[in-house]
Design a protein around this motif. Structure first.
Motif, PDB file in Angstrom:
ATOM      1  N   ARG A  92      -2.666  -3.816  -4.534  1.00  0.00           N
ATOM      2  CA  ARG A  92      -1.330  -4.213  -4.096  1.00  0.00           C
ATOM      3  C   ARG A  92      -0.299  -3.520  -4.972  1.00  0.00           C
ATOM      4  O   ARG A  92      -0.605  -3.069  -6.084  1.00  0.00           O
ATOM      5  N   ARG A  93       0.905  -3.441  -4.456  1.00  0.00           N
ATOM      6  CA  ARG A  93       2.014  -2.907  -5.248  1.00  0.00           C
ATOM      7  C   ARG A  93       2.556  -4.028  -6.124  1.00  0.00           C
ATOM      8  O   ARG A  93       2.629  -5.183  -5.704  1.00  0.00           O
ATOM      9  N   GLY A  94       2.934  -3.695  -7.354  1.00  0.00           N
ATOM     10  CA  GLY A  94       3.489  -4.692  -8.252  1.00  0.00           C
ATOM     11  C   GLY A  94       4.871  -5.141  -7.826  1.00  0.00           C
ATOM     12  O   GLY A  94       5.458  -4.617  -6.872  1.00  0.00           O
ATOM     13  N   LEU A  95       5.410  -6.126  -8.520  1.00  0.00           N
ATOM     14  CA  LEU A  95       6.731  -6.630  -8.194  1.00  0.00           C
ATOM     15  C   LEU A  95       7.577  -6.810  -9.454  1.00  0.00           C
ATOM     16  O   LEU A  95       7.058  -6.888 -10.569  1.00  0.00           O
TER      17      LEU A  95
ATOM     18  N   GLY B  15       4.039   1.624 -13.392  1.00  0.00           N
ATOM     19  CA  GLY B  15       3.266   0.390 -13.379  1.00  0.00           C
ATOM     20  C   GLY B  15       3.274  -0.306 -12.030  1.00  0.00           C
ATOM     21  O   GLY B  15       2.266  -0.876 -11.612  1.00  0.00           O
ATOM     22  N   LEU B  16       4.392  -0.261 -11.323  1.00  0.00           N
ATOM     23  CA  LEU B  16       4.479  -0.881  -9.998  1.00  0.00           C
ATOM     24  C   LEU B  16       3.458  -0.269  -9.039  1.00  0.00           C
ATOM     25  O   LEU B  16       2.791  -0.981  -8.288  1.00  0.00           O
ATOM     26  N   LYS B  17       3.349   1.053  -9.068  1.00  0.00           N
ATOM     27  CA  LYS B  17       2.399   1.736  -8.194  1.00  0.00           C
ATOM     28  C   LYS B  17       0.958   1.341  -8.517  1.00  0.00           C
ATOM     29  O   LYS B  17       0.095   1.346  -7.644  1.00  0.00           O
ATOM     30  N   GLU B  18       0.720   1.027  -9.787  1.00  0.00           N
ATOM     31  CA  GLU B  18      -0.626   0.647 -10.217  1.00  0.00           C
ATOM     32  C   GLU B  18      -0.907  -0.841 -10.034  1.00  0.00           C
ATOM     33  O   GLU B  18      -1.979  -1.327 -10.378  1.00  0.00           O
ATOM     34  N   GLY B  19       0.072  -1.577  -9.494  1.00  0.00           N
ATOM     35  CA  GLY B  19      -0.139  -2.992  -9.199  1.00  0.00           C
ATOM     36  C   GLY B  19       0.253  -3.941 -10.308  1.00  0.00           C
ATOM     37  O   GLY B  19      -0.112  -5.121 -10.275  1.00  0.00           O
ATOM     38  N   ARG B  20       1.008  -3.471 -11.289  1.00  0.00           N
ATOM     39  CA  ARG B  20       1.423  -4.350 -12.380  1.00  0.00           C
ATOM     40  C   ARG B  20       2.763  -5.015 -12.052  1.00  0.00           C
ATOM     41  O   ARG B  20       3.634  -4.414 -11.434  1.00  0.00           O
ATOM     42  N   ASP B  21       2.899  -6.263 -12.479  1.00  0.00           N
ATOM     43  CA  ASP B  21       4.125  -7.030 -12.267  1.00  0.00           C
ATOM     44  C   ASP B  21       4.935  -7.061 -13.554  1.00  0.00           C
ATOM     45  O   ASP B  21       4.375  -7.063 -14.662  1.00  0.00           O
TER      46      ASP B  21
END
Length: 211
Positions: free
Chosen positions: A9-12, A97-103
């Motif tokens: 998922r994409r991060g937020l 980080g967002l692309k890697e799924g980090r919030d």
């Protein structure tokens, strides 16, 4: 087939805002302690370091000249003047980080929230925390024992101005009880992580289902 618990998922960008004393910093610390998947966005600031604060953990403490240079280079997601000093969110590692799924958790005011939405609205989830009453808000500020009456008066005036922007947020939570408030904020975070538009791993997963 892909594990449904580990679909990418994409991060937020998870924003918590509130007037000073309403509880956003306490809720932020609780969230960071309970959830390993969210990282604190560390702001740069021109204000002096307070006792116990750590460079790179609480803030990046920079000179006025350095801050000017970062503004000139468009290195901030957002920045604002607060009580005579400037605060800003460096872009840098966050977009990667967002692309890697980090919030990322943001403890910022309504001005910062608006700037962040203008630059990256698709990734923003904003929560405004209200005090139960104005009287209780003042009591909390006074109980800190850190500020003079004049400073508290100034914070109360600013609080009323900040509260007027409540309708600009995705969610509003009243902090009458800090534990219940935390539960509600965490439920919002969990639900937003499951939004279909953020589940980028769903597309290949569903394709595989249909083959």
């Amino acid at each position: 087939m892909a594990d449904t618990d580990t679909l990418h998922r994409r991060g937020l960008l998870f924003i918590l805002s509130s007037p000073s004393g309403a509880g956003k910093t306490t809720i932020s610390h609780m969230l960071l302690g309970a959830d390993d998947e969210i990282n604190l966005s560390v702001s740069a600031t021109t204000r002096p370091k307070r006792p116990g604060e750590i460079e790179g953990i609480d803030y990046h403490f920079v000179s006025e000249e350095k801050f000017d240079d970062m503004v000139e280079k468009d290195d901030f997601y957002e920045w604002a003047h607060v009580f005579g000093h400037r605060y800003g969110t460096p872009k840098g590692y966050i977009r990667k980080g967002l692309k890697e799924g980090r919030d990322y958790l943001f403890d910022i005011d309504w001005q910062g929230t608006q700037q962040l939405k203008q630059k990256d609205d698709q990734d923003v989830v904003s929560v405004f925390i209200l005090p139960p009453t104005i009287v209780e808000l003042r009591r909390r500020l006074e109980s800190r024992g850190q500020d003079s009456d004049d400073v508290i008066d100034s914070r109360m005036e600013r609080a009323k101005a900040e509260i007027s922007h409540w309708a600009e947020y995705d969610y509003v939570v009243i902090n009458d009880d800090v534990d219940q408030c935390f539960v509600k904020v965490r439920e919002i975070l969990h639900a937003e992580r499951m939004r279909r538009t953020r589940q980028t791993g769903l597309i290949p997963f569903v394709r595989e289902l249909m083959e």
